[in-house]
Design an enzyme around this catalytic site. Structure first.
Site, PDB file in Angstrom:
ATOM      1  N   ASP A  11       2.082  -5.391 -21.356  1.00 50.59           N
ATOM      2  CA  ASP A  11       1.085  -4.554 -22.298  1.00 50.59           C
ATOM      3  C   ASP A  11      -0.503  -4.627 -22.028  1.00 50.59           C
ATOM      4  O   ASP A  11      -0.830  -5.314 -20.749  1.00 50.59           O
ATOM      5  CB  ASP A  11       1.446  -4.940 -23.629  1.00 50.59           C
ATOM      6  CG  ASP A  11       0.368  -3.797 -24.515  1.00 50.59           C
ATOM      7  OD1 ASP A  11       0.847  -2.972 -24.718  1.00 50.59           O
ATOM      8  OD2 ASP A  11      -0.231  -5.153 -25.179  1.00 50.59           O
ATOM      9  N   SER A  12      -0.876  -3.659 -22.356  1.00 50.04           N
ATOM     10  CA  SER A  12      -2.603  -3.264 -21.671  1.00 50.04           C
ATOM     11  C   SER A  12      -2.893  -4.222 -22.550  1.00 50.04           C
ATOM     12  O   SER A  12      -4.435  -5.294 -22.244  1.00 50.04           O
ATOM     13  CB  SER A  12      -3.115  -2.143 -22.531  1.00 50.04           C
ATOM     14  OG  SER A  12      -2.822  -2.042 -23.574  1.00 50.04           O
ATOM     15  N   CYS A  74       4.435  -1.238 -23.634  1.00 42.10           N
ATOM     16  CA  CYS A  74       2.834   0.064 -24.352  1.00 42.10           C
ATOM     17  C   CYS A  74       3.158   1.223 -24.171  1.00 42.10           C
ATOM     18  O   CYS A  74       3.315   1.477 -23.107  1.00 42.10           O
ATOM     19  CB  CYS A  74       1.890  -0.744 -22.597  1.00 42.10           C
ATOM     20  SG  CYS A  74       0.285   0.196 -23.421  1.00 42.10           S
ATOM     21  N   GLU A 159      -6.645  -6.783 -33.822  1.00 36.92           N
ATOM     22  CA  GLU A 159      -7.054  -7.358 -32.559  1.00 36.92           C
ATOM     23  C   GLU A 159      -8.646  -7.903 -33.407  1.00 36.92           C
ATOM     24  O   GLU A 159      -9.389  -8.740 -32.819  1.00 36.92           O
ATOM     25  CB  GLU A 159      -7.886  -6.375 -31.580  1.00 36.92           C
ATOM     26  CG  GLU A 159      -6.165  -6.428 -31.016  1.00 36.92           C
ATOM     27  CD  GLU A 159      -6.658  -5.364 -29.880  1.00 36.92           C
ATOM     28  OE1 GLU A 159      -8.010  -5.317 -29.251  1.00 36.92           O
ATOM     29  OE2 GLU A 159      -5.406  -5.459 -28.780  1.00 36.92           O
ATOM     30  N   CYS A 193       3.103   2.657 -31.803  1.00 36.34           N
ATOM     31  CA  CYS A 193       1.621   1.177 -31.161  1.00 36.34           C
ATOM     32  C   CYS A 193       2.070   0.343 -31.324  1.00 36.34           C
ATOM     33  O   CYS A 193       2.745   0.214 -32.338  1.00 36.34           O
ATOM     34  CB  CYS A 193       0.520   1.742 -31.233  1.00 36.34           C
ATOM     35  SG  CYS A 193      -0.484   0.616 -30.670  1.00 36.34           S
ATOM     36  N   HIS A 195       1.067  -2.636 -31.930  1.00 36.86           N
ATOM     37  CA  HIS A 195      -0.104  -3.099 -32.767  1.00 36.86           C
ATOM     38  C   HIS A 195       0.195  -2.780 -34.624  1.00 36.86           C
ATOM     39  O   HIS A 195       0.183  -3.798 -34.918  1.00 36.86           O
ATOM     40  CB  HIS A 195      -1.373  -2.741 -32.403  1.00 36.86           C
ATOM     41  CG  HIS A 195      -2.293  -3.563 -31.337  1.00 36.86           C
ATOM     42  ND1 HIS A 195      -2.040  -2.988 -30.378  1.00 36.86           N
ATOM     43  CD2 HIS A 195      -3.824  -4.161 -31.542  1.00 36.86           C
ATOM     44  CE1 HIS A 195      -2.598  -4.006 -29.370  1.00 36.86           C
ATOM     45  NE2 HIS A 195      -3.645  -5.016 -29.801  1.00 36.86           N
TER      46      HIS A 195
END
Length: 276
Positions: A11-12, A74, A159, A193, A195
């Protein structure tokens, strides 16, 4: 470098941990190595070419660690890099290795979730611009109407640990309202996504009760289990030591601190230095 043959998960940044968590829950017997390219995140606003080169470099590092199978956990990398890696790079660099993404497993099962035939996609600007979900869903369910909404502030909210704060309400409500106004018939929303599952309590609070909200983790885990069942030769090459190893291209200490938010418990990480 490790000497076994784990399943690689890339993942990024941190979001792919929500995918890996569900994979480990479904398939705990395998070894896994996770690589987050935190030094170069976010990928969502970068060009196709940049995402492709970054992703390929990290995939090659995972190959060097012994991975025979790599999951791009991702959405941006899956949208902007997977096809080139599968079609152009693997045949010449590693014809015996496989790289899979998170978009196809999701799009090939999304149809039955919708009763109205109207599906909404919540994603990063990069994923929305790629139109990968629109194209892939049309292959499996051409009768579905698909509406996308880019949510550029959602990843930073997560984040920065603000995903459950009152301040997140504005940004979550804004995008959900905009999406539902564009198509009031939407009855299924996909969190495209990795997240976004951390925003699920907020998303559900501002979503009509009749709307189904889908996260990708369990879907991808089920798809991987099916893949390994259909490809026993690949499954046999993946070591089964029940371990998880975590790498980041940035500070290991920072990664450990943030990763616990996605993983649910504390982890230990190692820093991987890239060649560029």
């Amino acid at each position: 470098m490790i000497t076994n043959q784990p399943i690689g998960v890339f993942d990024s940044g941190y979001g792919g941990l929500t995918i890996l968590k569900e994979i480990v829950r479904k398939l705990p017997q395998y070894d896994y190595v996770y690589l987050g390219d935190n030094a170069r995140t976010p990928y969502g606003t970068r060009s196709f070419d940049t995402v492709y080169h970054y992703t390929l470099e990290c995939v090659q590092h995972l190959f060097a660690m012994g991975c025979r199978l790599v999951i791009l956990a991702c959405n941006t990398a899956s949208a902007k890099a997977l096809r080139n890696i599968q079609q152009l790079d693997l045949p010449r660099l590693a014809p015996d290795r496989r790289v899979l993404g998170v978009i196809r497993p999701t799009t090939e099962v999304i149809g039955p979730y919708s009763r109205t035939g109207h599906v909404g996609i919540l994603a990063t600007p990069g994923t929305v611009t790629s139109e990968s979900y629109v194209v892939e869903i049309a292959k499996f369910f051409p009768e579905l109407t698909v509406v996308q909404e880019a949510c550029p502030m959602w990843v930073p909210l997560v984040e920065n640990g603000e995903h459950l704060s009152a301040g997140a309400d504005y940004f979550v409500r804004q995008h959900l309202t905009r999406l539902m106004q564009r198509d009031p018939k939407l009855d299924t929303l996909l969190l495209a996504c990795t997240h976004y599952p951390l925003l699920l309590p907020k998303i559900q609070a501002f979503t009509p009760p009749a709307v189904t909200v889908l996260s990708q983790g369990t879907i991808v885990a089920d798809s991987l289990a099916d893949y390994l069942n259909r490809h026993p030769e690949m499954a046999a090459q993946c070591s089964q030591g029940r371990t998880q190893t975590f790498y980041t291209t940035d500070s290991a200490e920072n990664f450990e601190r943030q990763a616990s938010l996605f993983w649910g418990t504390a982890i230990q990480a190692r820093k991987l230095t890239l060649s560029v």
